[in-house]
Design an enzyme around this catalytic site. Structure first.
Site, PDB file in Angstrom:
ATOM      1  N   ASP A  98      -1.982  -1.391  -3.628  1.00  0.00           N
ATOM      2  CA  ASP A  98      -2.358  -0.679  -4.849  1.00  0.00           C
ATOM      3  C   ASP A  98      -1.339  -0.917  -5.960  1.00  0.00           C
ATOM      4  O   ASP A  98      -0.286  -1.530  -5.732  1.00  0.00           O
ATOM      5  CB  ASP A  98      -2.556   0.817  -4.561  1.00  0.00           C
ATOM      6  CG  ASP A  98      -1.400   1.399  -3.756  1.00  0.00           C
ATOM      7  OD1 ASP A  98      -0.237   1.136  -4.131  1.00  0.00           O
ATOM      8  OD2 ASP A  98      -1.656   2.098  -2.752  1.00  0.00           O
TER       9      ASP A  98
ATOM     10  N   ASP B  14       0.840  -1.201   0.000  1.00  0.00           N
ATOM     11  CA  ASP B  14       0.000   0.000   0.000  1.00  0.00           C
ATOM     12  C   ASP B  14       0.876   1.254   0.000  1.00  0.00           C
ATOM     13  O   ASP B  14       1.723   1.404   0.884  1.00  0.00           O
ATOM     14  CB  ASP B  14      -0.894  -0.039   1.254  1.00  0.00           C
ATOM     15  CG  ASP B  14      -1.687   1.251   1.452  1.00  0.00           C
ATOM     16  OD1 ASP B  14      -1.888   1.985   0.456  1.00  0.00           O
ATOM     17  OD2 ASP B  14      -2.095   1.516   2.600  1.00  0.00           O
TER      18      ASP B  14
ATOM     19  N   GLU C 259      -8.699 -22.411 -14.647  1.00  0.00           N
ATOM     20  CA  GLU C 259      -8.841 -22.768 -13.237  1.00  0.00           C
ATOM     21  C   GLU C 259     -10.224 -23.328 -13.012  1.00  0.00           C
ATOM     22  O   GLU C 259     -11.186 -22.887 -13.650  1.00  0.00           O
ATOM     23  CB  GLU C 259      -8.643 -21.527 -12.362  1.00  0.00           C
ATOM     24  CG  GLU C 259      -8.649 -21.817 -10.868  1.00  0.00           C
ATOM     25  CD  GLU C 259      -9.956 -21.481 -10.136  1.00  0.00           C
ATOM     26  OE1 GLU C 259      -9.978 -21.615  -8.906  1.00  0.00           O
ATOM     27  OE2 GLU C 259     -10.961 -21.115 -10.786  1.00  0.00           O
TER      28      GLU C 259
ATOM     29  N   HIS D  94      -4.572 -17.658  -3.462  1.00  0.00           N
ATOM     30  CA  HIS D  94      -5.377 -16.773  -2.610  1.00  0.00           C
ATOM     31  C   HIS D  94      -6.626 -17.441  -2.040  1.00  0.00           C
ATOM     32  O   HIS D  94      -7.348 -16.821  -1.273  1.00  0.00           O
ATOM     33  CB  HIS D  94      -5.774 -15.540  -3.427  1.00  0.00           C
ATOM     34  CG  HIS D  94      -6.695 -15.906  -4.557  1.00  0.00           C
ATOM     35  ND1 HIS D  94      -6.277 -16.651  -5.643  1.00  0.00           N
ATOM     36  CD2 HIS D  94      -8.011 -15.674  -4.759  1.00  0.00           C
ATOM     37  CE1 HIS D  94      -7.295 -16.852  -6.455  1.00  0.00           C
ATOM     38  NE2 HIS D  94      -8.364 -16.264  -5.946  1.00  0.00           N
ATOM     39  N   ASP D  95      -6.922 -18.671  -2.470  1.00  0.00           N
ATOM     40  CA  ASP D  95      -8.104 -19.373  -1.957  1.00  0.00           C
ATOM     41  C   ASP D  95      -7.738 -20.438  -0.924  1.00  0.00           C
ATOM     42  O   ASP D  95      -8.619 -21.175  -0.469  1.00  0.00           O
ATOM     43  CB  ASP D  95      -8.835 -20.095  -3.106  1.00  0.00           C
ATOM     44  CG  ASP D  95      -9.494 -19.136  -4.086  1.00  0.00           C
ATOM     45  OD1 ASP D  95      -9.870 -18.019  -3.674  1.00  0.00           O
ATOM     46  OD2 ASP D  95      -9.629 -19.510  -5.263  1.00  0.00           O
TER      47      ASP D  95
ATOM     48  N   ASP E  21      -6.259 -11.735 -14.510  1.00  0.00           N
ATOM     49  CA  ASP E  21      -7.249 -12.715 -14.086  1.00  0.00           C
ATOM     50  C   ASP E  21      -8.523 -12.431 -14.881  1.00  0.00           C
ATOM     51  O   ASP E  21      -9.060 -11.320 -14.836  1.00  0.00           O
ATOM     52  CB  ASP E  21      -7.510 -12.528 -12.582  1.00  0.00           C
ATOM     53  CG  ASP E  21      -7.870 -13.823 -11.895  1.00  0.00           C
ATOM     54  OD1 ASP E  21      -8.712 -14.551 -12.443  1.00  0.00           O
ATOM     55  OD2 ASP E  21      -7.320 -14.087 -10.812  1.00  0.00           O
TER      56      ASP E  21
ATOM     57  N   ASP F 207     -10.679 -17.774 -14.537  1.00  0.00           N
ATOM     58  CA  ASP F 207     -11.421 -18.183 -13.348  1.00  0.00           C
ATOM     59  C   ASP F 207     -12.549 -19.167 -13.685  1.00  0.00           C
ATOM     60  O   ASP F 207     -13.304 -18.942 -14.636  1.00  0.00           O
ATOM     61  CB  ASP F 207     -12.024 -16.906 -12.725  1.00  0.00           C
ATOM     62  CG  ASP F 207     -12.510 -17.094 -11.305  1.00  0.00           C
ATOM     63  OD1 ASP F 207     -11.698 -17.510 -10.456  1.00  0.00           O
ATOM     64  OD2 ASP F 207     -13.687 -16.805 -11.025  1.00  0.00           O
TER      65      ASP F 207
HETATM   66  O1  TEU Z   1     -12.331 -19.859  -7.166  1.00  0.00           O
HETATM   67  C1  TEU Z   1     -13.056 -20.896  -7.679  1.00  0.00           C
HETATM   68  C2  TEU Z   1     -13.165 -22.074  -6.895  1.00  0.00           C
HETATM   69  O2  TEU Z   1     -12.797 -23.093  -7.384  1.00  0.00           O
HETATM   70  C3  TEU Z   1     -13.855 -22.018  -5.581  1.00  0.00           C
HETATM   71  O3  TEU Z   1     -14.568 -23.183  -5.398  1.00  0.00           O
HETATM   72  C4  TEU Z   1     -12.838 -21.787  -4.558  1.00  0.00           C
HETATM   73  O4  TEU Z   1     -12.021 -22.874  -4.369  1.00  0.00           O
HETATM   74  C5  TEU Z   1     -13.409 -21.311  -3.282  1.00  0.00           C
HETATM   75  O5  TEU Z   1     -12.320 -20.637  -2.735  1.00  0.00           O
HETATM   76  C6  TEU Z   1     -13.966 -22.292  -2.326  1.00  0.00           C
HETATM   77  O6  TEU Z   1     -14.206 -21.691  -1.105  1.00  0.00           O
HETATM   78  C7  TEU Z   1     -12.287 -18.747  -7.989  1.00  0.00           C
HETATM   79  C8  TEU Z   1     -11.434 -17.673  -7.371  1.00  0.00           C
HETATM   80  O7  TEU Z   1     -10.111 -18.143  -7.288  1.00  0.00           O
HETATM   81  C9  TEU Z   1     -12.017 -17.298  -6.052  1.00  0.00           C
HETATM   82  O8  TEU Z   1     -11.213 -16.370  -5.379  1.00  0.00           O
HETATM   83  C10 TEU Z   1     -13.391 -16.720  -6.318  1.00  0.00           C
HETATM   84  O9  TEU Z   1     -14.016 -16.444  -5.104  1.00  0.00           O
HETATM   85  C11 TEU Z   1     -14.263 -17.665  -7.133  1.00  0.00           C
HETATM   86  O10 TEU Z   1     -13.574 -18.220  -8.243  1.00  0.00           O
HETATM   87  C12 TEU Z   1     -15.431 -16.931  -7.698  1.00  0.00           C
HETATM   88  O11 TEU Z   1     -14.984 -16.055  -8.694  1.00  0.00           O
END
Ligand code: TEU
Length: 569
Positions: free
Chosen positions: A35, A27, A259, A332-333, A104, A206
């Site tokens: 940012d 940031d 993905e 990030h997930d 993305d 995505d």
């Molecule tokens: O994630 C897709 C996905 O496969 C989800 O099931 C994911 O694993 C989720 O985190 C389960 O809790 C993508 C993106 O990477 C994610 O950040 C988004 O929230 C989602 O698509 C919707 O766009």
């Protein structure tokens, strides 16, 4: 088997990708949110680390219900992150340093605040009506089908304005686009060209297997754990991707990766097979599923190393010379890789993070490194529901409690695997808020930032960071690590993950100890007199062929077989 790939060298096969989650990277304004100028300020850092491509999670204008995976305007920069001029400067800065940028592409759904949806919901005869999936209520006035959303509840939400339901496979704020409508597809192709013409070098796409919906009929197994099996790989998805390729991607030298869950290796080959003209590569998640309850993604499971090895190896074999793999341990997930696959306890964190780095960067396929993993960032502590920001975490806890689960138990799942673990701010220094911001961070910094931060890591030659750098250098120097075959050794060994990479007469052996104790290991099939030289390792000392070796806790070794007539000697 790999010869086909060596004959088909591509920059995106040789590249190492670094994923930036912009909200949490750096940031520069004191807003508490990362940012684009913050990214530009760290480009020298990335170049110095030695990665080749940045994958940037969404930076488009968005109400941020799902942190940008809910796009309000695909051609505008989210003001939280800066301006289009900031973007252009960032991209130019990347290209000057030989870095490339993957955006993305989130086009299964938009935000409900997108203009298309605002129009679409306004009237049944609005020209945008068919941009989304609208259905009349069922006979009882309820949702048209029993479909459930990934983020909890029904996948249909009633909109009073036109007395109809719209489909959202994720949150109600993320209505699904109707890909059956050619106008929608044309819009997407246009916006892709908009970014490609600015010079971006690729897309991470995505939830791509969800684009084409199954017929709007009840899911016969509504209680099954993994909904993806029902929604993914709809009837037209490959037609759409081939059209996208023909109409857009074929005109650019770019990198694409799909993905999404719910695909098996045969499906993956349909998306990313060399002869398919769809995508170049695909992420698989089976190694992550190993760590999750098979009926509940949001519930941790006990897992064993042979299962992990099997998941990775099955996918490597399936891709073979027919498709190019992409590999990752964190994103990030997911919770932090070192906290899931390694060991984040003091004394073990550093060797296990290095051991995982070795795995990521010596498997076959394009590696995706998640921000912070290069310094071994760990999961953090979330006590109460209020400590979480992620909507999928919050929705899941509510849903579980409503279904009768003990609240603490529901919270405990997410204390282990909430998506927020990956989203805590990047730890740059030991200064307040880890040097991430001068303001109040949008999500609390992991309290271990005083020990685990970039500045400390760069000052310490034994750090995870320096180890990553050495690995990245090694990978650049050795074709065998990119194009070589992968062959698993000792699949049933409970603690050691060992494999060979071979290319022509080159052979590199990778031995990884996943245990927190010493393990005796004998490399099967190694001729007793074969000589090995050490290329890299987490600890001093070398493995000698045909000889049992004692691996220290989380030790990783990368060794090369020295060929008899080797020119390098
Ligand atoms: O994630 C897709 C996905 O496969 C989800 O099931 C994911 O694993 C989720 O985190 C389960 O809790 C993508 C993106 O990477 C994610 O950040 C988004 O929230 C989602 O698509 C919707 O766009």
């Amino acid at each position: 088997m790999t010869l086909a790939h060596v004959d088909d060298r591509q920059w995106w096969k040789e590249a190492v990708v670094y994923q930036i989650y912009p909200r949490s990277f750096n940031d520069t304004t004191g807003s508490g949110t990362g940012d684009l100028p913050g990214i530009t300020a760290k480009l020298d850092y990335l170049a110095d680390l030695g990665v080749d491509v940045v994958w940037l999670s969404p930076i488009y204008d968005s109400p941020m219900r799902d942190n940008g995976y809910d796009v309000r305007d695909y051609r505008a920069i989210n003001p939280l992150f800066g301006t289009m001029a900031d973007f252009d400067e960032m991209l130019a800065g990347m290209h000057e340093r030989g870095l490339r940028l993957m955006m993305d592409l989130v086009v299964n759904h938009t935000s409900n605040e997108h203009e298309w949806f605002q129009e679409s919901r306004s009237a049944k005869d609005n020209p945008y009506r068919d941009y989304y999936h609208w259905q009349p209520p069922a006979a009882d006035g309820g949702p048209p089908t029993n479909w459930r959303a990934f983020f909890g509840g029904s996948a249909w939400t009633f909109d009073e304005r036109t007395e109809a339901y719209y489909l959202h496979l994720f949150d109600a704020s993320q209505p699904d686009l109707n890909w059956a409508n050619p106008a929608v597809r044309a819009e997407v192709y246009d916006l892709m060209r908009f970014w490609l013409d600015k010079g971006v070098d690729g897309f991470r796409m995505d939830v791509i297997p969800l684009l084409s919906k199954p017929p709007f009929e009840d899911d016969p197994h509504p209680d099954r754990g993994d909904l993806h099996e029902f929604y993914a790989n709809g009837p037209k998805v490959h037609d759409y991707l081939r059209e996208m390729n023909r109409r857009v991607l074929a005109d650019y030298d770019v990198m694409t990766v799909g993905e999404g869950h719910g695909i098996d290796p045969e499906d993956a080959l349909r998306y990313a097979g060399r002869d398919r003209n769809e995508l170049q590569s695909f992420f698989y998640f089976d190694h992550v599923w190993v760590t999750r309850d098979e009926d509940d993604w949001n519930r941790p499971a006990n897992w064993t190393l042979p299962e992990l090895k099997q998941a990775v190896t099955t996918w490597d074999r399936a891709f073979g010379d027919r498709a190019w793999p992409s590999v990752f341990l964190g994103n990030h997930d997911l919770p932090r890789a070192v906290s899931v696959f390694g060991d984040d306890r003091p004394g073990y964190r550093r060797p296990s993070a290095k051991m995982l780095a070795t795995l990521l960067l010596t498997l076959r396929g394009t590696p995706y490194l998640y921000q912070g993993d290069e310094i071994g960032m760990t999961n953090t502590l979330f006590e109460r529901l209020d400590d979480f920001e992620d909507l999928s975490t919050i929705n899941d806890v509510h849903e579980k409690v409503a279904a009768g689960m003990d609240r603490e138990a529901a919270l405990d799942h997410h204390r282990q695997l909430s998506r927020d673990h990956a989203r805590t701010p990047m730890q740059w220094t030991a200064a307040e808020h880890a040097g991430f911001t001068d303001g109040t961070p949008w999500l609390r910094v992991n309290p271990n930032y005083d020990r685990i931060n970039v500045e400390a890591a760069r000052d310490d030659p034994e750090s995870v960071w320096h180890y990553y750098r050495r690995l990245l250098t090694l990978r650049r120097e050795r074709d065998v690590l990119v194009y070589g075959d992968y062959d698993l050794v000792a699949p049933e060994h409970p603690d050691v993950y060992a494999y060979r990479r071979t290319l022509d007469d080159e052979e590199v052996v990778i031995v990884l100890n996943f245990a927190d104790e010493e393990v005796r290991f004998n490399l099967p099939g190694a001729p007793a007199d074969a000589e090995r030289t050490r290329l890299l390792g987490t600890h001093e000392g070398g493995l000698h062929a045909g000889e049992a070796v004692t691996l220290r806790p989380y030790e990783a070794r990368v060794e090369e077989r020295v060929a008899e007539m080797s020119e390098s000697g």
